[in-house]
Design an enzyme around this catalytic site. Structure first.
Site, short mmCIF file in Angstrom:
data_model
loop_
_atom_site.label_atom_id
_atom_site.label_comp_id
_atom_site.label_asym_id
_atom_site.label_seq_id
_atom_site.Cartn_x
_atom_site.Cartn_y
_atom_site.Cartn_z
N ASP A 86 0.84 -1.21 0.00
CA ASP A 86 0.00 0.00 0.00
C ASP A 86 0.88 1.25 0.00
O ASP A 86 1.80 1.36 0.80
CB ASP A 86 -0.84 -0.02 1.30
CG ASP A 86 -2.22 0.52 1.11
OD1 ASP A 86 -2.56 0.96 0.00
OD2 ASP A 86 -2.99 0.50 2.11
N GLU A 185 -14.56 0.42 -1.31
CA GLU A 185 -14.81 0.36 0.14
C GLU A 185 -16.05 1.16 0.54
O GLU A 185 -16.23 2.32 0.13
CB GLU A 185 -13.57 0.92 0.87
CG GLU A 185 -13.72 0.89 2.39
CD GLU A 185 -12.41 1.05 3.15
OE1 GLU A 185 -11.33 1.09 2.54
OE2 GLU A 185 -12.50 1.13 4.40
O1 KIV Z 1 -5.00 -0.53 4.39
C1 KIV Z 1 -5.87 -1.41 4.26
O2 KIV Z 1 -5.94 -2.39 5.01
C2 KIV Z 1 -6.83 -1.26 3.18
C3 KIV Z 1 -8.04 -2.16 3.22
C4 KIV Z 1 -9.06 -1.52 4.09
C5 KIV Z 1 -8.56 -2.44 1.87
O3 KIV Z 1 -6.69 -0.42 2.34
#
Ligand code: KIV
Length: 243
Positions: A86, A185
């Site tokens: 991420d 989401e």
């Molecule tokens: O950071 C995370 O865990 C996410 C999920 C909520 C999809 O982006």
């Protein structure tokens, strides 16, 4: 464990085959390993680690260094699942150049297979540039936790016609920009279905109903390990913390 490494082609094919995708978060080696052993398709090293692992109030303070540290650990446990790193807040928001450099760092230093970032129409040019640089991107629309304060908090999105239309536009813009899939989401279930039908790439829902192409959950919510709150849509399989 046997099995085969999941690729982005497998993820795209799953939608064509009407096979629902499974995706969970992991932030360290043992949870990565358990997801691998359970046969999960995609493991997300989410910036939710700021909340569920570091005890912060949100995800805004998570840094590139935090992400790289945790991605490295998860990757060691994940032989087969596609591992998503991420992009933390402000690592892709200031310029295309910085976005490409930081996306590359998550892959080169962390070792993840692909990256994820939040945003729709406004971020499509950044997504397109990262994809052109050779880095596969997963989008994230609907409720985007990094900008939750601008959205009025951690609230359901797309509740009126105009807002729902904007989310469909976001999904189409991301698809045109080249994402291989996207997270949707916290939107009403009928909108989840509309978005999934509007694009060819898989739409993986979290609080977006069952008529999407797969589900993602924060593992700590699913097993009752996070103390602050449990989102309403979460199915809790156990409660590790005594209440
Ligand atoms: O950071 C995370 O865990 C996410 C999920 C909520 C999809 O982006």
């Amino acid at each position: 464990m046997g099995g085969k490494k999941i690729t982005i082609q497998d993820i795209k094919q799953a939608k064509k085959d009407h096979r629902k995708l499974t995706m969970v978060t992991a932030y360290d080696y043992p949870f990565g390993l358990m997801a691998d052993e359970a046969g999960v398709d995609i493991v997300l090293v989410g910036d939710s680690l700021g909340m569920v692992v570091m005890g912060l109030d949100g995800t805004v303070a998570v840094t590139m260094e935090h992400m790289i540290h945790h991605i490295k650990a998860v990757v060691r446990g994940c032989k087969n699942p596609l591992v998503v790193g991420d992009m933390p807040f402000m690592s892709y928001n200031t310029s295309v150049r910085e976005a490409i450099i930081n996306a590359g760092r998550l892959m080169k230093e962390g070792g993840c297979d692909v990256i994820k970032l939040e945003g729709g129409v406004d971020f499509a040019p950044i997504v397109e540039a990262i994809v052109k640089a050779g880095i596969p991107v997963q989008g994230h629309i609907g409720l985007t936790p990094q900008t939750a304060s601008a959205l009025g908090g951690f609230k359901m999105q797309g509740k009126d016609t105009q807002a729902a239309k904007r989310i469909v536009d976001d999904a189409r813009a991301l698809e045109d920009a080249g994402v291989f899939s996207m997270i949707l989401e916290a939107v009403p279930a009928p909108l989840g279905q509309i978005v999934a039908e509007a694009v060819k790439v898989p739409v993986i829902g979290i609080g977006a109903g069952s008529q999407v192409d797969g589900q993602v959950l924060v593992t700590h919510d699913m097993i009752g390990l996070f103390d602050k709150f449990v989102p309403r849509f979460v199915k809790q399989y156990t409660k590790i913390r005594p209440t």
